[in-house]
Design an enzyme around this catalytic site. Structure first.
Site, short mmCIF file in Angstrom:
data_model
loop_
_atom_site.label_atom_id
_atom_site.label_comp_id
_atom_site.label_asym_id
_atom_site.label_seq_id
_atom_site.Cartn_x
_atom_site.Cartn_y
_atom_site.Cartn_z
N ARG A 122 0.82 -1.24 0.00
CA ARG A 122 0.00 0.00 0.00
C ARG A 122 0.84 1.27 0.00
NH1 ARG A 122 -3.01 -3.31 3.49
NH2 ARG A 122 -4.83 -4.11 2.39
N LYS A 144 4.24 11.20 -11.36
CA LYS A 144 3.43 10.36 -12.24
C LYS A 144 4.13 9.02 -12.40
CE LYS A 144 0.79 13.44 -15.23
NZ LYS A 144 0.60 13.92 -16.63
N GLU A 186 11.96 17.83 -24.50
CA GLU A 186 11.22 18.18 -23.28
C GLU A 186 11.81 19.43 -22.63
OE1 GLU A 186 8.46 16.57 -22.34
OE2 GLU A 186 8.59 14.57 -23.22
N LYS A 228 9.09 22.65 -13.89
CA LYS A 228 8.21 21.51 -13.61
C LYS A 228 7.76 21.56 -12.14
CE LYS A 228 6.75 17.01 -14.33
NZ LYS A 228 6.81 15.78 -15.08
N GLU A 238 -2.98 17.16 -11.87
CA GLU A 238 -3.40 17.54 -13.22
C GLU A 238 -4.90 17.80 -13.34
OE1 GLU A 238 -1.14 15.73 -16.43
OE2 GLU A 238 -2.90 15.88 -17.72
N ARG A 242 -1.18 21.74 -14.94
CA ARG A 242 -0.19 20.70 -15.23
C ARG A 242 -0.36 20.14 -16.65
NH1 ARG A 242 2.21 15.89 -11.37
NH2 ARG A 242 3.52 14.98 -12.98
N ASN A 246 1.78 18.75 -21.32
CA ASN A 246 1.47 17.85 -22.45
C ASN A 246 1.57 18.57 -23.79
OD1 ASN A 246 0.94 15.69 -20.70
ND2 ASN A 246 -1.14 16.43 -20.35
N HIS A 249 2.04 16.64 -27.00
CA HIS A 249 1.83 15.22 -26.73
C HIS A 249 0.61 14.64 -27.45
CE1 HIS A 249 4.98 15.87 -23.85
NE2 HIS A 249 4.92 14.64 -23.40
N HIS A 253 1.57 11.59 -29.43
CA HIS A 253 1.10 10.23 -29.13
C HIS A 253 0.46 9.59 -30.36
CE1 HIS A 253 0.97 10.84 -24.49
NE2 HIS A 253 2.09 10.28 -24.87
N HIS A 267 9.89 8.76 -28.10
CA HIS A 267 8.89 9.64 -27.50
C HIS A 267 9.27 11.12 -27.63
CE1 HIS A 267 5.84 11.19 -24.83
NE2 HIS A 267 6.77 11.72 -24.06
#
Ligand code: GLY
Length: 369
Positions: A122, A144, A186, A228, A238, A242, A246, A249, A253, A267
């Site tokens: 947990r 993330k 990035e 960041k 997000e 935030r 992206n 992206h 993607h 990527h």
């Protein structure tokens, strides 16, 4: 010399240290975070072969018994099978909640180890030691964590902040040129989305960053991490700002989906092309000056990154297929397309209701079939 940047999240606050030689001092850095002098290092074969001895040496000097969990390199490891392997090894080592695990690698290792840490008993603490430029400026910071499923990337995961991030610039000297450029996408992203002065600085100093000149590299990584940290502090999970991270992206993607998420298009390369497309789409929609979009495109191209569909492959992409991928993207809500678009260099915004037909038309104007 290293710099420490705080990610201020109340009880979940942590430092990101940026500098040379941090792996050699990792033992000292980790010691205050652990109750027992033992840890597990989740890493991949490539990183372990190149840098494992430095990290083991440092932990051993600090009296910490470390066991490596070495996974296969590559995106396929970020899977339920990879997660089962890592959590099973952690259980076999009998680590408990007072222990800390170390994620030592690029984005795949950080995401996988971070997610394992989020769910192991947990939740157990973890430290990120990112070894690619992309991981240092983006994926190791902000909590993330995720694995991929056959239905898409990063679809199963959790927000789980690390206790410490050590971005050792020394490791970047062994990073392949192509991965360095992909990570640099990035870096430019931060200038494009929110800091025009940083964008201008990168126009002037990008070549020095890519050549891994120490001062320029340190400045680029530290400024990216600062930005960041500031965004994550404001919007940890997000709900709003935030999402600006992206930028590039949604287009990116879709291009990765069409090219198979692999060597054909890394990527960061997809993000580079995606940001150029996002700026030109913004200009086509009358939201941003065309000259600013051209300047964004030129800065991305100067880093050796793709900016046009034809830079990625000669065979035209099908516009409708790309848009279908975008509609399946987890950022799409109620069938409307969400994009990060730009008003100008250094000012991006979240556009929640973008017309799919306009995107299709734009992609055709960019050479898609
Ligand atoms: N990589 C985007 C984010 O951390 O939000």
């Amino acid at each position: 010399m290293s710099r420490a940047i705080l990610v201020g999240l109340g009880p979940r606050s942590y430092q990101v240290r940026v500098g040379a030689g941090l792996i050699d001092a990792a033992g000292e850095a980790v010691t205050p975070l652990i109750k027992r002098r033992r840890t597990a290092i989740v890493t991949d074969e490539t990183v372990w072969g190149l840098h494992g001895a430095r990290l083991m040496g440092s932990l051993t000097r600090a009296g910490i018994a470390a066991t490596p969990i070495v996974v296969a390199p590559g995106e396929q490891t970020k899977s339920f099978e990879g997660l089962a392997e890592v959590t099973d090894r952690l259980l076999a080592l009998e680590l408990d909640r007072g222990d800390v695990i170390v994620a030592f690698g690029g984005g795949v290792v950080g995401d996988l180890a971070g997610f394992a840490a989020a769910i192991y008993k947990r939740g157990i603490d973890f430290v990120q030691i990112p070894t690619t430029l992309l991981a240092q400026v983006d994926s190791s910071v902000g909590g993330k964590t995720a694995i991929d499923t056959p239905r898409g990337k990063n679809l199963v995961g959790a927000f789980h902040q690390p206790r410490l991030v050590l971005a050792d610039l020394d490791v970047l000297s062994s990073l392949p040129e192509r991965e360095m450029r992909a990570g640099y996408a990035e870096v430019i992203k931060y200038g494009l989305l929110g800091d025009f002065a940083f964008f201008e600085w990168l126009e002037a100093n990008g070549a020095a960053v890519l050549a891994r000149e120490a001062v320029a590299l340190s400045q680029a990584v530290a400024r990216s991490v600062e930005m960041k940290a500031e965004i994550v502090e404001e919007d940890e999970i997000e709900q709003g700002r935030r999402a600006l991270l992206n930028l590039g992206h949604t287009f990116g993607h879709a291009l990765e989906s069409e090219t198979g998420y692999g060597e054909a298009l890394l990527h960061g390369e997809a993000v580079g092309a995606g940001m150029a497309l996002a700026f030109r789409f913004s200009a086509a929609q009358g939201l941003c000056d065309a000259q600013e979009a051209a300047r964004a495109t030129a800065a991305i191209a100067a880093a050796g990154l793709p900016t046009r569909l034809s830079d990625i492959r000669a065979e035209p992409f099908a516009a409708e297929r790309l848009v279908r991928h975008m509609a399946q993207d987890k950022k799409a809500q109620d069938g409307r397309l969400t994009f990060i678009l730009a008003r100008r260099l250094g000012e991006a915004f979240v556009a929640k209701d973008v017309d799919a037909a306009a995107v299709t038309q734009f992609l055709k104007s960019e050479g898609a079939a």
